[in-house]
Design an enzyme around this catalytic site. Structure first.
Site, PDB file in Angstrom:
ATOM      1  N   ASP B 304       0.852  -1.177   0.000  1.00  0.00           N
ATOM      2  CA  ASP B 304       0.000   0.000   0.000  1.00  0.00           C
ATOM      3  C   ASP B 304       0.885   1.223   0.000  1.00  0.00           C
ATOM      4  O   ASP B 304       1.904   1.246   0.674  1.00  0.00           O
ATOM      5  CB  ASP B 304      -0.850   0.016   1.282  1.00  0.00           C
ATOM      6  CG  ASP B 304      -2.136  -0.755   1.077  1.00  0.00           C
ATOM      7  OD1 ASP B 304      -2.651  -0.706  -0.054  1.00  0.00           O
ATOM      8  OD2 ASP B 304      -2.592  -1.401   2.027  1.00  0.00           O
ATOM      9  N   PHE B 374     -13.462  22.915   5.674  1.00  0.00           N
ATOM     10  CA  PHE B 374     -13.489  22.272   4.359  1.00  0.00           C
ATOM     11  C   PHE B 374     -14.795  21.528   4.169  1.00  0.00           C
ATOM     12  O   PHE B 374     -15.263  20.837   5.070  1.00  0.00           O
ATOM     13  CB  PHE B 374     -12.310  21.288   4.275  1.00  0.00           C
ATOM     14  CG  PHE B 374     -12.249  20.541   2.990  1.00  0.00           C
ATOM     15  CD1 PHE B 374     -11.526  21.064   1.907  1.00  0.00           C
ATOM     16  CD2 PHE B 374     -12.895  19.327   2.830  1.00  0.00           C
ATOM     17  CE1 PHE B 374     -11.459  20.371   0.718  1.00  0.00           C
ATOM     18  CE2 PHE B 374     -12.834  18.633   1.634  1.00  0.00           C
ATOM     19  CZ  PHE B 374     -12.114  19.159   0.575  1.00  0.00           C
ATOM     20  N   THR B 375     -15.407  21.685   3.010  1.00  0.00           N
ATOM     21  CA  THR B 375     -16.548  20.831   2.674  1.00  0.00           C
ATOM     22  C   THR B 375     -16.321  20.253   1.294  1.00  0.00           C
ATOM     23  O   THR B 375     -15.563  20.800   0.491  1.00  0.00           O
ATOM     24  CB  THR B 375     -17.883  21.609   2.662  1.00  0.00           C
ATOM     25  OG1 THR B 375     -17.861  22.487   1.528  1.00  0.00           O
ATOM     26  CG2 THR B 375     -18.111  22.379   3.934  1.00  0.00           C
ATOM     27  N   ARG B 379     -14.755  22.503  -1.525  1.00  0.00           N
ATOM     28  CA  ARG B 379     -13.388  22.004  -1.663  1.00  0.00           C
ATOM     29  C   ARG B 379     -12.372  23.085  -1.309  1.00  0.00           C
ATOM     30  O   ARG B 379     -11.321  23.231  -1.915  1.00  0.00           O
ATOM     31  CB  ARG B 379     -13.159  21.468  -3.086  1.00  0.00           C
ATOM     32  CG  ARG B 379     -13.824  20.102  -3.263  1.00  0.00           C
ATOM     33  CD  ARG B 379     -14.056  19.733  -4.685  1.00  0.00           C
ATOM     34  NE  ARG B 379     -12.846  19.771  -5.468  1.00  0.00           N
ATOM     35  CZ  ARG B 379     -12.787  20.085  -6.763  1.00  0.00           C
ATOM     36  NH1 ARG B 379     -13.890  20.407  -7.388  1.00  0.00           N
ATOM     37  NH2 ARG B 379     -11.653  20.075  -7.402  1.00  0.00           N
ATOM     38  N   SER B 381     -10.983  25.593   2.311  1.00  0.00           N
ATOM     39  CA  SER B 381     -11.156  25.977   3.712  1.00  0.00           C
ATOM     40  C   SER B 381     -10.437  27.303   3.886  1.00  0.00           C
ATOM     41  O   SER B 381      -9.740  27.757   2.973  1.00  0.00           O
ATOM     42  CB  SER B 381     -10.559  24.909   4.633  1.00  0.00           C
ATOM     43  OG  SER B 381      -9.173  24.819   4.432  1.00  0.00           O
TER      44      SER B 381
END
Lengths: 574, 679
Positions: B304, B374-375, B379, B381
């Protein structure tokens, strides 16, 4: 010295030169690809399949392949036995030879079926032309072809992936005869006739010698027998004296050609292997391993014979080479061939399971005679018998890869196939059978009355004769160290059984190994993979082969040729 | 990573235990498992019986010699027993440490909403227990409610507490570990005797040891060689008789035992146990020896990106202002916008501004600052301080924000943004109202030294494949920087499974590391699946190894240990077989000194007498086992140099060395034997 290097050098260069095109040609033949001979041979091949009810496209699993091979060989063996027993009633018997004794007939049938050609009889005084041609020569072809077929099947096992089948025995057998053995034999026989080898059905010639004595000179279809004798690493001579007989091997050129014929197919098969594996270096690695072992053996044998016998020097007999004599130990050698070509032939014929001789190995110096013995005990894998040499070498490669392969930190692989428990079991079975059928019967023979009756010299030399006989029988060599009176029921029967074990009990595990490997997936090579195409692998393989053979046979050899040599140095002869 | 300390090789306690244990192992039922040593034991018994018979019959001329042969044959078996017992003892010492934690704990079982105290041993699967601060977790299980800090030192040796909480990938707890704060409700997942700790104890003690595939193949080779040498010795008797020598049983047995591969035969199981032990020292628990061996064979490694190749999060690495803006102004604005941003990215911006431009973090609480979180829609903040509206966010959104406030897009902005994206970074555009100030370069930070580790793996012949959810452009840049061989971008958990199957179809062995429940199918499919101990129970069950430290780079050590195990076996096998050459030169001339005195010229070591020659070979054969115990337990050193050069090196050391060493050793022993008049 210079002579030896030139002779061996020319021979080696020619073997190398022949082996590559022949090997690539065989790869095409067994892949069913187009060849030059197809227009002539394809119709014949189709006819053979139709007559025998063979379905050439139906492939066999290893079990089916082994059953086909065994069935074919056993039926052939019984037919040959019957032929020997009934030869008096069969045609082409101008000398009116009677039936061959049962034990000798059994021994001979086993011997020719197993490609051993151990001859406990003198050909010209026992076998009719019919037996020689329809029986012995037939087996010279088919036993060699069966060996090649098994080798091809084993190669397929190594190179196929996730496969259930390893080819069709009947197809491989037919193609080996039609495309490989027959064409070379026809050309070879004509060349030998040109060199003076007879090819006729005449009764034996009665001649008056210069001294006025009567002499019977044996005749027969020699040339055709001669070429397959070498090409198929059979070794059974038309005459008792084998290739030392001027009718079998008349000239230096015929001598060279016959030596080449012995190595040709076995050497070529290494490249067939490389080609089929898709990596020619793999084939070259096996070729180099075999070549290295051959050269070392030849050098030792030639040197030992050149040095001669120190006892002779003490008696004032000159053994140095000069314009009038070849020097060294000439006992049992043809003056026509001299030391180098005799010792070279002895090495070649025992490297392979051929066994044709142009000098008498029994008369070699102890060390000179040790080399042929060692070559045989190594298992006939220095080029080896046609087919059997390659698959024997592949089993040794598997063993070498396993022992040392662990040292690179991976499960050992050969050609991307993992060598695991099952493969190891089969490889060990193959390796075990060989010393078993040499050491145990030899152990019986050296203490049994019937065994001791056969030896012609006392002490370690007599021991060597017995050890040689069983080594040759189990390795399917049949070169006859000589000296041993082997035409007795004891030797005929025990040696026949050893020959059968040495051939078929080893072919079955090696086919099983092929079947097991064919079913595996192949792991693509990486930097962590054990490299099997280079010099390190060649040296490792040489080391493993020598150590396995040395560890198995050193004690026995120490009591035969080695002690004899040491005694000779101290002035004791046997 | 706290490495469990390996006990000193010759720890007094372990040696004492091993001595006792090696006596017990003389039991023929135990010996029968090892064909090579079984042959030695049987022949030792036979020689002893001959000895007794000779004494009773008054044939005492050779008693001293035969007694010594018999003794050394018994020692040979004993030394092999001792090697195995040492390896087991070292495992047992670790198991005892573990066992201490499995004290009789009481558990608060919850039945029909009632807490009742029961002994931990009475808990069964699916029982639910409550564990409070200071209490020991009574069994393996899964947290179904609550969050707690857990001290897992008992199994990992690491005293720093870890967080265990319900749901998600951190829900598994292990029996024997201690809750140090808060409480959790645990659903038990293992019956007593089947717990992680029990399995671990069983494994390190070697109780559940089964022969691994390679070990089986090697045993077949050794058994085959043993049979060949038995044939050699049996046939030698009539051969000698032919030459007028009657060989005695003790002499033939001496030859046999010297020839059969006792060195590797005696050390084989010790090597296997020690390999498992080394894994445990690295805090990795393999569920079977098969898995350890497979680790050495791995061709492809799936990693990963996050947490393995890169540090968990992106970090700000540079401020890139547009033409007419000073970099300090950009840094200042970026820091202001991030002060309240608790995400690691946000924090890294504050830190970078402080470090590069000496801007201190300011307390904004007392000003009229308003933070804009941020939302997913915006997109972006940022922060509003009075009229100042500072924003940071995705390029298109930030530019749109500036334009809405009447600003223009500086022409060079697009170039900067594109350059960062192409380099595998994330561009965050900073705007102050209408003014576009510049770009923050967020970047995945490659772990230190990871590139060298991948180079090491490549030299070992392993291919590394990075798995990431990033877009291909970003993935390619990181893959290049980290030096992995290949990558899969925009990957889902299914991608891993598909990739493993793909590789396996080509005949390759695949290793992977995973922690989450969605990794479980891939962990189960992989040939070597290492589950993080911190991961879910499902992942732990699916894998065939568990890393107690939950350190994803541990896989490299696992691979090396797997390889080391195989190399050690191969090296000792080669050494053992090569040894035989010298033994022949010692014994054969001695055997036939009367029948064939000529063979004395083969006595190249000039050993004193025939008897001392045979005795010296037998003594060497026994002592070499003891001498090689440290190598068997520690393993041959592994160097990632590629198969070809490693092979050459090991062949020289163990092959050629194996031929030479016994010549020297046997000669030295012979000198001592002769000096002491032992034979």
């Amino acid at each position: 010295m210079g002579n030896a290097i030139i002779q061996v050098g020319i021979f080696s260069a020619l073997v190398t030169a022949i082996s590559v095109p022949l090997g690539l040609y065989m790869a095409r033949v067994f892949a069913g690809e187009h060849t030059m001979l197809d227009p002539v041979l394809r119709p014949i091949e189709r006819l053979v399949y139709r007559l025998c009810g063979v379905h050439p496209e139906a492939e066999e699993t290893w079990v089916e392949y082994a059953v086909s091979m065994l069935l074919f060989s056993m039926v052939g063996m019984f037919v040959l036995y019957a032929m020997e027993r009934l030869q008096y009633y069969l045609p082409l018997n101008p000398q009116q030879f009677g039936a061959v004794a049962p034990d000798l007939a059994f021994n001979t049938a086993a011997s020719f079926t197993t490609n051993t050609n151990w001859q406990a009889y003198g050909g010209e005084s026992t076998m009719s032309y019919f037996t020689q041609m329809a029986g012995l020569a037939f087996h010279n072809f088919v036993s060699a072809a069966a060996g090649i077929a098994v080798a091809i099947a084993v190669i397929r096992g190594f190179v196929r992936r996730s496969a259930k089948t390893i080819g069709n025995f009947w197809v491989d057998l037919t193609r080996a005869i039609l495309w490989v053995l027959l064409p070379i034999s026809v050309v070879g026989a004509l060349v030998l006739v040109w060199q003076g080898v007879p090819q006729n059905f005449s009764p034996y010639a009665q001649v008056k010698t210069v001294e006025g004595a009567e002499q019977v000179i044996a005749q027969g279809p020699v040339a055709s027998q001669e070429v397959i004798k070498e090409l198929g690493t059979n070794g059974g001579g038309f005459f008792n004296a084998n290739s030392a007989h001027p009718y079998e091997n008349p000239t230096p050129l015929s001598n060279l050609l016959e030596m080449l014929a012995i190595f040709a197919i076995a050497a070529g098969l290494t490249h067939t292997f490389g080609q089929m594996a898709g990596d020619r270096r793999q084939g070259w690695a096996l070729f180099a391993t075999m070549g290295l072992l051959f050269l070392v053996g030849a050098a030792c044998a030639i040197k030992a014979e050149h040095r001669g016998n120190p006892q002779f020097a003490a008696m004032g007999i000159k053994q140095a080479a000069s314009a009038t004599q070849s020097g060294g130990n000439m006992e049992g050698k043809e003056v026509r061939f001299g030391i180098v070509n005799s010792a070279l032939w002895a090495t070649i014929t025992t490297d392979t399971s051929c066994g044709a001789v142009n000098s008498m190995h029994d008369s070699y110096t102890p060390l000179g005679g040790l080399i042929p013995l060692l070559n045989i005990q190594i298992g006939e894998i220095i080029f080896g018998g046609v087919g059997s040499g390659l698959y024997g070498m592949l089993v040794m490669a598997v063993l070498a890869v396993f022992i040392a392969g662990l040292m690179v930190g991976r499960t050992p692989e050969y050609l991307g196939k993992k060598i695991e428990g099952r493969e190891m079991k089969l490889a060990m079975l193959y390796i075990l059978i060989f010393p078993t059928v040499i050491l145990l019967p030899a152990g019986v023979a050296v203490v049994a009355k019937a065994g001791l009756a056969g030896i012609s010299n006392p002490g370690p030399h007599g021991f060597s004769q017995i050890l040689h006989a069983y080594s040759e029988a189990s390795a399917n060599n049949g070169s006859a160290f000589g000296g041993l009176n082997a035409n007795t029921p004891f030797y005929n029967v025990t040696l026949a059984i050893v020959m059968l074990f040495g051939r078929f009990m080893m072919k079955v595990p090696v086919l099983a190994l092929a079947g097991s490997l064919a079913a595996k997936r192949a792991v693509p090579p990486s930097a962590g993979t054990f490299p099997t195409g280079g010099a390190v692998f060649v040296l490792l393989l040489v080391g493993v082969i020598l150590i396995v053979a040395a560890l198995t046979f050193f004690p026995a050899d120490a009591l035969g040729p080695i002690v004899e040599h040491l005694a000779m140095m101290q002035g004791k002869l046997f | 990573m706290a490495e469990r300390k390996a006990s000193a090789l010759w720890d007094n306690q372990i040696v004492k235990g091993a001595l006792v244990e090696s006596v017990r192992k003389f039991d023929p039922r135990i010996q029968a498992r090892n064909p090579v040593m079984f042959v030695v034991e049987v022949t030792a018994l036979a020689v002893t019986m001959i000895l007794v018979k000779n004494i009773l019959a008054g044939r005492t001329s050779l008693v001293g010699f035969e007694l010594q042969i018999a003794l050394w044959l018994w020692f040979t078996v004993g030394f092999a027993n001792f090697a195995e017992a040492m390896a087991e003892g070292r495992g047992k010492a670790q198991a005892d440490n573990l066992r201490k934690t499995r004290t009789q704990t009481q558990a608060r079982q919850i039945k029909q909403g009632q807490e009742i105290m029961v002994p931990a041993t009475s808990l069964r699967r699916d029982d639910v227990v409550m564990v409070k601060a200071g209490e020991v977790i009574p069994g393996d299980g899964e947290v179904i409610e609550g969050v707690a800090a857990v001290n897992e030192a008992a199994i990992t040796g690491e005293s720093a507490p870890v967080i265990r909480e319900s749901g998600g990938d951190r829900s598994a707890v292990t029996g024997g570990t201690t809750v140090i704060s808060d409480w959790i409700k645990v659903r038990i997942t293992a019956n007593p005797g089947e717990t992680f700790l029990d399995r671990m104890i069983g494994l390190v003690e070697g109780a559940q040891r089964q022969k691994t595939p390679n070990e089986i193949a090697l045993s077949i080779l050794l058994a085959g060689l043993t049979i060949i040498f038995m044939l050699v010795c049996v046939s030698l008797y009539p051969f000698a008789l032919y030459g007028g020598t009657t060989l005695t049983l003790p002499v033939l047995v001496a030859l046999l035992v010297c020839l059969i591969p006792t060195t590797i035969g005696g050390l084989l199981s010790a090597i296997g146990i020690a390999g498992m032990d080394r894994l445990v020292q690295h805090n990795v628990l393999a569920m079977s020896g098969r898995a350890v061996e497979a680790a050495g064979d791995v061709d492809t490694l799936l990693l990963d990106k996050t947490g393995t190749i890169t540090l968990g999060n992106r970090m700000a690495t540079a401020f890139l202002p547009v033409l007419d803006v000073r970099v300090e102004d950009l840094a200042d604005a970026a820091q202001l916008a991030s002060l309240a941003d608790e995400t690691p990215e946000g924090r890294s911006i504050v830190v970078l501004a402080k470090r590069e431009y000496n801007l201190r973090g300011r307390e904004l609480m007392d000003t009229d600052a308003r933070f804009i979180p941020f939302t997913a829609q915006t997109r972006m903040s940022g922060v509003d301080i009075g009229d100042r509206k500072i924003r940071k966010g995705a390029a298109d959104q930030a530019v749109k924000f500036a334009r809405e406030h009447g600003g223009a897009t500086p022409p060079e902005l697009a170039g900067i943004v594109e350059r960062i994206a192409k380099g595998g970074g994330t561009p965050l555009v900073v705007v102050d109202g209408a003014r576009v100030l510049g770009v923050i370069h967020l970047k995945d930070i490659i772990k230190e030294g990871i590139k060298e580790r991948f180079a090491r793996l490549r030299a070992m012949g392993l291919r590394t494949v990075m798995i990431t959810g990033d877009n291909p452009l970003t993935a390619a840049a990181i893959a290049y920087e980290a030096g992995v061989d290949d990558f899969r971008a925009e990957a889902t958990p299914e991608t891993k499974l598909a990739l493993i199957r793909e590789e396996q179809a080509q005949g390759k062995l695949v290793a992977m590391i995973g922690d989450g429940t969605n990794d479980a199918p891939a962990l189960a499919q992989a040939d070597v699946g290492i589950a993080m101990n911190a991961g879910t129970q499902a992942a732990r069950e699916a894998g065939n190894m568990v890393d107690l430290d939950s350190n994803p780079t541990k896989i490299m050590e696992v691979v090396e240990i797997g390889k080391q195990l195989l190399i050690t076996r191969g090296a000792l096998t080669t050494f053992s077989i090569a040894n035989d050459v010298a033994k022949y030169f010692a014994i054969i001339p001695a055997m036939f000194v009367i029948g064939y005195p000529e063979l004395q010229s083969l006595n190249v070591m000039h050993l004193a007498t025939p008897q001392s020659a045979i005795l010296s070979a037998v003594i060497f054969n026994a002592l070499i086992i003891i001498a090689l115990i440290p190598l068997a337990l520690r393993g041959v050193r592994y160097r990632p140099v590629g198969a070809a050069s490693m092979l050459t090196r090991n062949l020289l050391i163990y092959g050629l060395g194996g031929v030479i060493v016994p010549f020297i050793g046997i000669k030295a022993i012979d000198l001592i034997v002769a000096a002491l008049h032992l034979a």
